[in-house]
Scaffold this motif. Structure first.
Motif, PDB file in Angstrom:
ATOM      1  N   SER A 104      28.122  12.536  11.850  1.00  0.00           N
ATOM      2  CA  SER A 104      27.622  13.905  11.931  1.00  0.00           C
ATOM      3  C   SER A 104      28.732  14.941  11.849  1.00  0.00           C
ATOM      4  CB  SER A 104      26.826  14.095  13.225  1.00  0.00           C
ATOM      5  OG  SER A 104      27.619  13.830  14.355  1.00  0.00           O
ATOM      6  N   SER A 105      30.008  14.505  11.948  1.00  0.00           N
ATOM      7  CA  SER A 105      31.098  15.476  11.805  1.00  0.00           C
ATOM      8  C   SER A 105      31.124  16.072  10.396  1.00  0.00           C
ATOM      9  CB  SER A 105      32.450  14.842  12.138  1.00  0.00           C
ATOM     10  OG  SER A 105      32.811  13.845  11.205  1.00  0.00           O
ATOM     11  N   ASN A 106      30.454  15.421   9.436  1.00  0.00           N
ATOM     12  CA  ASN A 106      30.343  15.984   8.085  1.00  0.00           C
ATOM     13  C   ASN A 106      29.486  17.245   8.060  1.00  0.00           C
ATOM     14  OD1 ASN A 106      31.607  14.041   6.015  1.00  0.00           O
ATOM     15  ND2 ASN A 106      30.392  12.643   7.269  1.00  0.00           N
ATOM     16  N   PHE A 107      28.583  17.387   9.025  1.00  0.00           N
ATOM     17  CA  PHE A 107      27.572  18.444   8.965  1.00  0.00           C
ATOM     18  C   PHE A 107      27.776  19.556   9.996  1.00  0.00           C
ATOM     19  CE2 PHE A 107      25.710  14.399   7.627  1.00  0.00           C
ATOM     20  CZ  PHE A 107      25.337  14.711   6.335  1.00  0.00           C
ATOM     21  N   MET A 108      28.762  19.406  10.849  1.00  0.00           N
ATOM     22  CA  MET A 108      28.956  20.387  11.923  1.00  0.00           C
ATOM     23  C   MET A 108      29.325  21.754  11.347  1.00  0.00           C
ATOM     24  SD  MET A 108      32.739  19.310  13.292  1.00  0.00           S
ATOM     25  CE  MET A 108      34.133  19.277  12.163  1.00  0.00           C
ATOM     26  N   SER A 109      29.053  22.797  12.142  1.00  0.00           N
ATOM     27  CA  SER A 109      29.514  24.141  11.785  1.00  0.00           C
ATOM     28  C   SER A 109      30.967  24.336  12.162  1.00  0.00           C
ATOM     29  CB  SER A 109      28.642  25.193  12.483  1.00  0.00           C
ATOM     30  OG  SER A 109      27.316  25.156  11.997  1.00  0.00           O
ATOM     31  N   GLY A 110      31.495  23.450  12.988  1.00  0.00           N
ATOM     32  CA  GLY A 110      32.913  23.474  13.316  1.00  0.00           C
ATOM     33  C   GLY A 110      33.315  24.504  14.344  1.00  0.00           C
ATOM     34  N   TYR A 111      32.387  24.877  15.253  1.00  0.00           N
ATOM     35  CA  TYR A 111      32.798  25.744  16.367  1.00  0.00           C
ATOM     36  C   TYR A 111      33.652  24.905  17.309  1.00  0.00           C
ATOM     37  CZ  TYR A 111      28.783  28.504  14.820  1.00  0.00           C
ATOM     38  OH  TYR A 111      27.890  29.216  14.081  1.00  0.00           O
ATOM     39  N   PHE A 112      34.912  25.265  17.449  1.00  0.00           N
ATOM     40  CA  PHE A 112      35.813  24.443  18.246  1.00  0.00           C
ATOM     41  C   PHE A 112      36.334  25.225  19.454  1.00  0.00           C
ATOM     42  CE2 PHE A 112      37.524  20.337  16.242  1.00  0.00           C
ATOM     43  CZ  PHE A 112      36.262  19.978  15.836  1.00  0.00           C
ATOM     44  N   HIS A 113      35.560  25.188  20.530  1.00  0.00           N
ATOM     45  CA  HIS A 113      35.999  25.729  21.808  1.00  0.00           C
ATOM     46  C   HIS A 113      36.459  24.569  22.684  1.00  0.00           C
ATOM     47  CE1 HIS A 113      34.233  29.647  20.927  1.00  0.00           C
ATOM     48  NE2 HIS A 113      33.110  29.056  20.626  1.00  0.00           N
ATOM     49  N   ARG A 114      37.566  24.755  23.381  1.00  0.00           N
ATOM     50  CA  ARG A 114      37.995  23.769  24.372  1.00  0.00           C
ATOM     51  C   ARG A 114      37.126  23.904  25.623  1.00  0.00           C
ATOM     52  NH1 ARG A 114      44.619  23.572  24.676  1.00  0.00           N
ATOM     53  NH2 ARG A 114      45.048  23.550  22.435  1.00  0.00           N
ATOM     54  N   LEU A 115      37.019  22.822  26.375  1.00  0.00           N
ATOM     55  CA  LEU A 115      36.489  22.941  27.728  1.00  0.00           C
ATOM     56  C   LEU A 115      37.498  23.712  28.574  1.00  0.00           C
ATOM     57  CD1 LEU A 115      34.989  19.406  28.531  1.00  0.00           C
ATOM     58  CD2 LEU A 115      33.827  21.423  27.645  1.00  0.00           C
ATOM     59  N   LYS A 116      37.021  24.316  29.647  1.00  0.00           N
ATOM     60  CA  LYS A 116      37.886  25.058  30.566  1.00  0.00           C
ATOM     61  C   LYS A 116      38.264  24.149  31.743  1.00  0.00           C
ATOM     62  CE  LYS A 116      36.515  28.311  27.859  1.00  0.00           C
ATOM     63  NZ  LYS A 116      37.293  28.549  26.628  1.00  0.00           N
ATOM     64  N   PRO A 117      39.361  24.465  32.437  1.00  0.00           N
ATOM     65  CA  PRO A 117      39.782  23.607  33.554  1.00  0.00           C
ATOM     66  C   PRO A 117      38.678  23.312  34.567  1.00  0.00           C
ATOM     67  CG  PRO A 117      41.536  25.131  33.026  1.00  0.00           C
ATOM     68  CD  PRO A 117      40.368  25.517  32.153  1.00  0.00           C
ATOM     69  N   ASN A 118      37.854  24.299  34.894  1.00  0.00           N
ATOM     70  CA  ASN A 118      36.802  24.059  35.887  1.00  0.00           C
ATOM     71  C   ASN A 118      35.664  23.200  35.354  1.00  0.00           C
ATOM     72  OD1 ASN A 118      38.095  25.378  37.918  1.00  0.00           O
ATOM     73  ND2 ASN A 118      36.817  27.208  37.892  1.00  0.00           N
ATOM     74  N   ASP A 119      35.561  23.042  34.020  1.00  0.00           N
ATOM     75  CA  ASP A 119      34.549  22.147  33.462  1.00  0.00           C
ATOM     76  C   ASP A 119      34.780  20.706  33.894  1.00  0.00           C
ATOM     77  OD1 ASP A 119      32.944  23.963  32.069  1.00  0.00           O
ATOM     78  OD2 ASP A 119      34.260  23.941  30.332  1.00  0.00           O
ATOM     79  N   PHE A 120      36.011  20.389  34.234  1.00  0.00           N
ATOM     80  CA  PHE A 120      36.357  19.031  34.641  1.00  0.00           C
ATOM     81  C   PHE A 120      36.081  18.792  36.129  1.00  0.00           C
ATOM     82  CE2 PHE A 120      38.647  19.914  30.823  1.00  0.00           C
ATOM     83  CZ  PHE A 120      38.749  18.711  30.146  1.00  0.00           C
ATOM     84  N   LYS A 121      35.711  19.844  36.843  1.00  0.00           N
ATOM     85  CA  LYS A 121      35.476  19.709  38.288  1.00  0.00           C
ATOM     86  C   LYS A 121      34.336  20.617  38.741  1.00  0.00           C
ATOM     87  CE  LYS A 121      39.477  22.784  38.935  1.00  0.00           C
ATOM     88  NZ  LYS A 121      40.759  22.992  39.620  1.00  0.00           N
ATOM     89  N   LEU A 122      33.207  20.511  38.049  1.00  0.00           N
ATOM     90  CA  LEU A 122      32.059  21.364  38.374  1.00  0.00           C
ATOM     91  C   LEU A 122      31.519  21.096  39.771  1.00  0.00           C
ATOM     92  CD1 LEU A 122      29.720  21.687  35.250  1.00  0.00           C
ATOM     93  CD2 LEU A 122      31.263  23.381  36.251  1.00  0.00           C
ATOM     94  N   ALA A 123      31.474  19.838  40.151  1.00  0.00           N
ATOM     95  CA  ALA A 123      30.911  19.497  41.470  1.00  0.00           C
ATOM     96  C   ALA A 123      31.724  20.133  42.592  1.00  0.00           C
ATOM     97  CB  ALA A 123      30.847  17.984  41.648  1.00  0.00           C
ATOM     98  N   SER A 124      33.048  20.022  42.508  1.00  0.00           N
ATOM     99  CA  SER A 124      33.882  20.577  43.579  1.00  0.00           C
ATOM    100  C   SER A 124      34.000  22.090  43.484  1.00  0.00           C
ATOM    101  CB  SER A 124      35.268  19.936  43.562  1.00  0.00           C
ATOM    102  OG  SER A 124      35.888  20.094  42.305  1.00  0.00           O
ATOM    103  N   THR A 125      33.727  22.670  42.309  1.00  0.00           N
ATOM    104  CA  THR A 125      33.816  24.123  42.140  1.00  0.00           C
ATOM    105  C   THR A 125      32.539  24.821  42.581  1.00  0.00           C
ATOM    106  OG1 THR A 125      35.329  23.854  40.267  1.00  0.00           O
ATOM    107  CG2 THR A 125      34.234  25.995  40.501  1.00  0.00           C
ATOM    108  N   TYR A 126      31.398  24.293  42.145  1.00  0.00           N
ATOM    109  CA  TYR A 126      30.122  24.953  42.413  1.00  0.00           C
ATOM    110  C   TYR A 126      29.203  24.181  43.358  1.00  0.00           C
ATOM    111  CZ  TYR A 126      30.920  28.482  38.804  1.00  0.00           C
ATOM    112  OH  TYR A 126      31.417  29.540  38.081  1.00  0.00           O
ATOM    113  N   GLY A 127      29.590  22.983  43.706  1.00  0.00           N
ATOM    114  CA  GLY A 127      28.692  22.155  44.487  1.00  0.00           C
ATOM    115  C   GLY A 127      27.718  21.420  43.582  1.00  0.00           C
ATOM    116  N   ILE A 128      26.891  20.595  44.173  1.00  0.00           N
ATOM    117  CA  ILE A 128      25.956  19.764  43.408  1.00  0.00           C
ATOM    118  C   ILE A 128      24.545  20.312  43.604  1.00  0.00           C
ATOM    119  CG2 ILE A 128      25.063  17.427  43.063  1.00  0.00           C
ATOM    120  CD1 ILE A 128      27.667  16.404  44.347  1.00  0.00           C
ATOM    121  N   PRO A 129      23.952  20.897  42.571  1.00  0.00           N
ATOM    122  CA  PRO A 129      22.591  21.418  42.705  1.00  0.00           C
ATOM    123  C   PRO A 129      21.607  20.318  43.085  1.00  0.00           C
ATOM    124  CG  PRO A 129      23.612  22.180  40.670  1.00  0.00           C
ATOM    125  CD  PRO A 129      24.503  21.119  41.230  1.00  0.00           C
TER     126      PRO A 129
END
Length: 550
Positions: A94-119
């Motif tokens: 599917s990489s042939n068909f992507m639009s190619g929006y390339f945003h990195r994840l942010k540091p807090n994306d790697f620790k959502l549970a400890s940042t925001y808690g667990i809904p």
């Protein structure tokens, strides 16, 4: 023949593995479900994209969907609705068909549970790795796959080890001036969207030639950073890679030591064949990876390969959000500038990626994909009235020559939960007699809340720009071209399938490198993170090769 590594799939999760390990001198066999195509094969023909050429015919190979209706789960096959979760069976996936929006994840994306808690009613966990462990690999993707753009600072911009992207930003349509002006007036920060599309030549790849047919279409110049164009072509030059096309892998076989010794695949004609290797990497895309492991049952793994813990298929992810659209015409800007085809919009809004209360996401702005047949077909109706003849002809002419539609695509985290998973059901089988993947698509209320928050911001921007016919389509349903989860990685083998290096806890010579590993998906398209993680895993395999195969 005994290969060093057998790679199942050839998309973003497979390309870095193939590239790095082949350059290390390892003998690689790639089993690709689809065919091999090259730039000369890719036309900008909408009929080719719409027909089952790059994907299977749903009557032959389908999935089943479980959707909640009136508090009851209802299962139906995808051939009934045409809702396809196949995203590209061909070299490069599917990489042939992507639009190619390339945003990195942010540091807090790697620790959502400890940042925001667990809904409540969610399965959010922190990742077993940090942003810092991924940063160098994001940078590697920029150079090898090719990312164009201009780094701009905003409140939630992530730390970088380089000052800018290696390729200059792509040429832009003048509507960006209207967007930027409206954003300034609203105190929004519009940033240039990084794209995995090169603006200048790179090796055998030509730069973008602004065909106007990008998203959903394979690239005929090689500018788009597909796994095939950016990595696999170069890997083939090592003479260490063999690609077996039209190879549908249906089972991974284990020996008494609980290691995989071979992969069984079906040819296009349905004949069974086997490939033997010392190490196996699965990157068949999230749904099909879970399906393969669940169907690979034997005496060692009666519930499916690497699934004695019961975690395979759990915590399936997509991306929540939707699209807000508006039309623009000569009352907004010069009509010639507006209609200039092929130039990109390349604007994103990440002002609200995090709030004090909860995580929201990203708005990417783009023109409606060209697709003239599809666009014209929507014009047949004027509310409930069917238009025909001259009236329809005039409407099509006016729409195509005097207006243009701008979309704001909203990307919000899909919150993992117990009602979002992949399973298999012996009652439903494809034309080969193999149980198909069943996808239960239970969403979490948090996702719709975040999507609605961004919807309001998008509508305000369109209103400020003077957009007409503002339409919003926000839904809790998954995006069928954004699939992740099912084999989450983690340190605890009781709650995850893979360790932090994407090696199966229960099968030492099995790695999974597509988006299946992700515990959470972030509020951006997954592709850049898939690429970066696959390069990270490739380094681990290279550095530990002797220990992995003993």
């Amino acid at each position: 023949m005994m290969y060093d590594v057998c790679v199942i799939g050839s998309g973003a999760g497979a390309g870095p593995i193939i590239y790095e390990l082949s350059k290390q001198g390892l003998k690689i066999c790639v089993l690709e479900k689809g065919d091999i195509y090259n730039e000369k094969d890719f036309s900008k023909d909408e009929l080719v994209v719409r027909r089952p050429i790059y994907t299977p015919n749903l009557k032959d190979e389908y999935h089943t969907i479980e959707e909640k209706r009136e508090n009851e789960w209802v299962k139906f096959p995808t051939y009934e609705s045409g809702w396809s979760f196949w995203n590209g069976n061909l070299l490069g996936g599917s990489s042939n068909f992507m639009s190619g929006y390339f945003h990195r994840l942010k540091p807090n994306d790697f620790k959502l549970a400890s940042t925001y808690g667990i809904p409540k009613n969610s399965n959010i966990v922190d990742w077993p790795i940090s942003y810092d462990e991924m940063e160098a690999y994001y940078t590697k993707v920029e150079e090898l796959v090719g990312v164009s753009g201009e780094v701009q600072k905003y409140e939630f911009s992530e730390p970088r080890s380089t000052k800018d992207f290696p390729y200059e930003a792509l040429q832009e349509n003048k509507i960006v001036n209207l967007i930027d002006k409206a954003c300034d007036e609203l105190n929004y920060k519009s940033i240039k969207t990084p794209r995995a599309i090169i603006s200048s030549a790179k090796g055998h790849r030509n730069p973008c030639y602004y065909s106007n047919y990008c998203g959903s279409y394979p690239c005929s110049s090689g500018a788009k950073g597909s796994s095939r164009a950016s990595l696999i072509k170069d890997a083939l030059l090592t003479n260490n890679v063999e690609i077996i096309a039209n190879a549908f892998v249906v089972k991974l076989n284990t020996s008494k030591d609980k290691k995989i010794n071979s992969a069984t695949y079906l040819t296009k004609e349905g004949r069974k064949k086997e490939v033997k290797a010392k190490l196996f990497v699965v990157a068949a895309q999230s749904v099909e990876t879970s399906r393969l492991l669940l169907n690979s049952k034997d005496e060692n793994f009666p519930k499916g390969l690497a699934n004695n813990s019961g975690n395979v298929g759990k915590n399936f992810l997509s991306s929540s959000g939707g699209i807000v659209s508006a039309t623009f015409d000569e009352t907004n800007m010069n009509l010639k500038d507006l209609q200039e085809a092929g130039l990109f919009v390349n604007r994103s809004l990440l002002d609200w990626y995090y709030t004090k209360e909860f995580k929201t996401g990203t708005i990417d702005i783009l023109f409606e994909h060209a697709n003239p047949i599809r666009r014209a077909s929507f014009l047949r109706w004027n509310e409930s009235e069917l238009l025909i003849g001259e009236e329809l002809q005039n409407k099509i002419f006016e729409t195509f020559t005097k207006t243009r539609t701008l979309n704001m695509e909203i990307f919000v985290d899909w919150t993992p939960n117990d009602d979002s998973f992949v399973s298999v059901d012996e009652k439903y089988k494809d034309k080969y007699g193999i149980p198909v993947a069943n996808i239960r698509i239970g969403s979490h209320e948090q996702d719709l809340r975040a999507s609605k928050f961004l919807e309001e911001k998008a509508i305000k921007l369109f209103e400020k720009m003077g957009g007409k016919k503002i339409i919003s389509d926000i839904s809790p349903l998954p995006s069928s071209n954004l699939l992740a989860g099912g084999c989450r990685f983690g340190n605890d083998s009781k709650t995850s399938v893979l360790n932090k290096y994407c090696q199966a806890h229960e099968v030492s010579n099995l790695f999974v490198t597509d988006a299946s590993f992700m515990p959470t998906g972030g509020s951006v398209p997954f592709t850049w993170t898939i690429y970066a993680n696959s390069f990270r895993v490739a380094d681990y395999i290279k550095n530990n090769w002797k220990n992995l195969i003993t």
